[in-house]
Write a protein that holds these residues in place. Structure first.
Motif, short mmCIF file in Angstrom:
data_model
loop_
_atom_site.label_atom_id
_atom_site.label_comp_id
_atom_site.label_asym_id
_atom_site.label_seq_id
_atom_site.Cartn_x
_atom_site.Cartn_y
_atom_site.Cartn_z
N SER A 1 0.92 -0.99 0.07
CA SER A 1 0.00 0.01 -0.10
C SER A 1 0.95 1.24 0.17
O SER A 1 2.03 1.04 0.68
CB SER A 1 -1.07 -0.13 1.33
N ARG B 1 0.21 4.03 1.76
CA ARG B 1 0.48 4.75 2.74
C ARG B 1 -0.64 3.66 3.91
O ARG B 1 -1.09 2.88 3.20
CB ARG B 1 -0.18 6.10 3.04
N ALA B 2 -0.35 4.36 5.14
CA ALA B 2 -1.06 3.09 6.11
C ALA B 2 -2.37 2.73 5.97
O ALA B 2 -2.87 1.68 6.13
CB ALA B 2 -0.65 3.65 7.39
N THR B 3 -3.32 3.66 5.20
CA THR B 3 -4.67 3.36 5.15
C THR B 3 -4.94 3.28 3.92
O THR B 3 -6.43 3.38 3.46
CB THR B 3 -5.63 4.38 5.96
N GLY B 4 -3.90 3.41 2.85
CA GLY B 4 -4.43 3.27 1.45
C GLY B 4 -4.88 1.78 0.96
O GLY B 4 -4.92 0.91 1.66
N GLU B 5 -5.15 1.87 -0.20
CA GLU B 5 -5.74 0.44 -0.96
C GLU B 5 -4.71 -0.33 -1.01
O GLU B 5 -3.35 -0.18 -1.06
CB GLU B 5 -6.25 0.73 -2.46
#
Lengths: 112, 113
Positions: free
Chosen positions: A94, A96-100
């Protein structure tokens, strides 16, 4: 072009052997992961690396050792394989940490 | 404790019919919610992302909804096709904490001809 590729796709081996699964991503992502999918299809995090640094090391036996030579690669080495290690292992990345999350096709490990 | 629960566990429908999959979560602080589709023998692929301010989003025959107040999401599949047979996984992301992705246990959908 495959975004996240892992090899081998299938791995059949005897108990006690050592094996490795390789993973590479060409998306330029900073974070890579290893997940284990059991027979009930639940995906469980094993490890997470960000820019080659280990940030998640879930409670897995120390027979499992991840290695990240650079941020595009995250390999998984397993020592002294046991029957219970049989599963499908997925690599993901991913931006970034909360990306897809982008997953590889999975590596089916069968320990006999 | 951050958790994501999906229902039903499995579902069988006839081709052409509609269906709705449910996802309830207790993840805080909430960042976003994604639905992934996993075909047999393949890795999961993202279908749609829902952020806090979005109520409904469509992607072809797939429509996702989000109710941030009740912490529920649904994935509605319209006019199902045989190729919709797959596992559908709800993944909720948190903005803080070590574990940024909390996975649901998935719903296995089988579409019959």
């Amino acid at each position: 072009d495959t975004a996240v590729s892992q090899t081998p796709k299938y791995l059949v081996t005897q108990m006690g052997n050592d094996k490795s699964i390789k993973c590479e991503q060409n998306l330029g992502h900073d974070t890579m992961y290893w997940y284990k999918q059991d027979s009930k299809k639940f995906l469980k995090i094993m490890f997470s690396y960000n820019n080659k640094e280990l940030i998640i090391n879930e409670t897995v036996p120390n027979r499992f050792s991840p290695k990240s030579p650079d941020k595009a690669h995250l390999n998984l080495h397993i020592n002294s394989l046991e029957l219970g290690d049989s599963a499908v292992y997925f690599c993901a990345s991913s931006q970034r940490a909360t990306g897809e999350l982008f997953f590889g096709e999975g590596s089916r490990l069968t320990v006999l | 404790k951050n958790q994501v629960e999906q229902s039903p566990q499995s579902l069988i429908i006839l081709e052409g019919k509609n269906c709705t999959l449910q996802c309830n979560y207790t993840v805080s602080p909430f960042s976003n919610l994604r639905w992934y589709k996993q075909d047999t023998g393949r890795g999961p692929v993202s279908l749609t992302i829902m952020t806090f301010s979005e109520n409904t989003k469509s992607n072809g025959r797939y429509t996702a909804t989000l109710d941030a107040d009740t912490k529920q999401s649904s994935l509605h599949i319209t006019a199902s096709q045989l190729s919709d047979s797959a596992s559908y996984i709800c993944v909720v992301s948190a903005t803080s904490g070590t574990y940024k992705y909390i996975f649901g246990t998935g719903t296995r959908l089988k579409v019959l001809a």
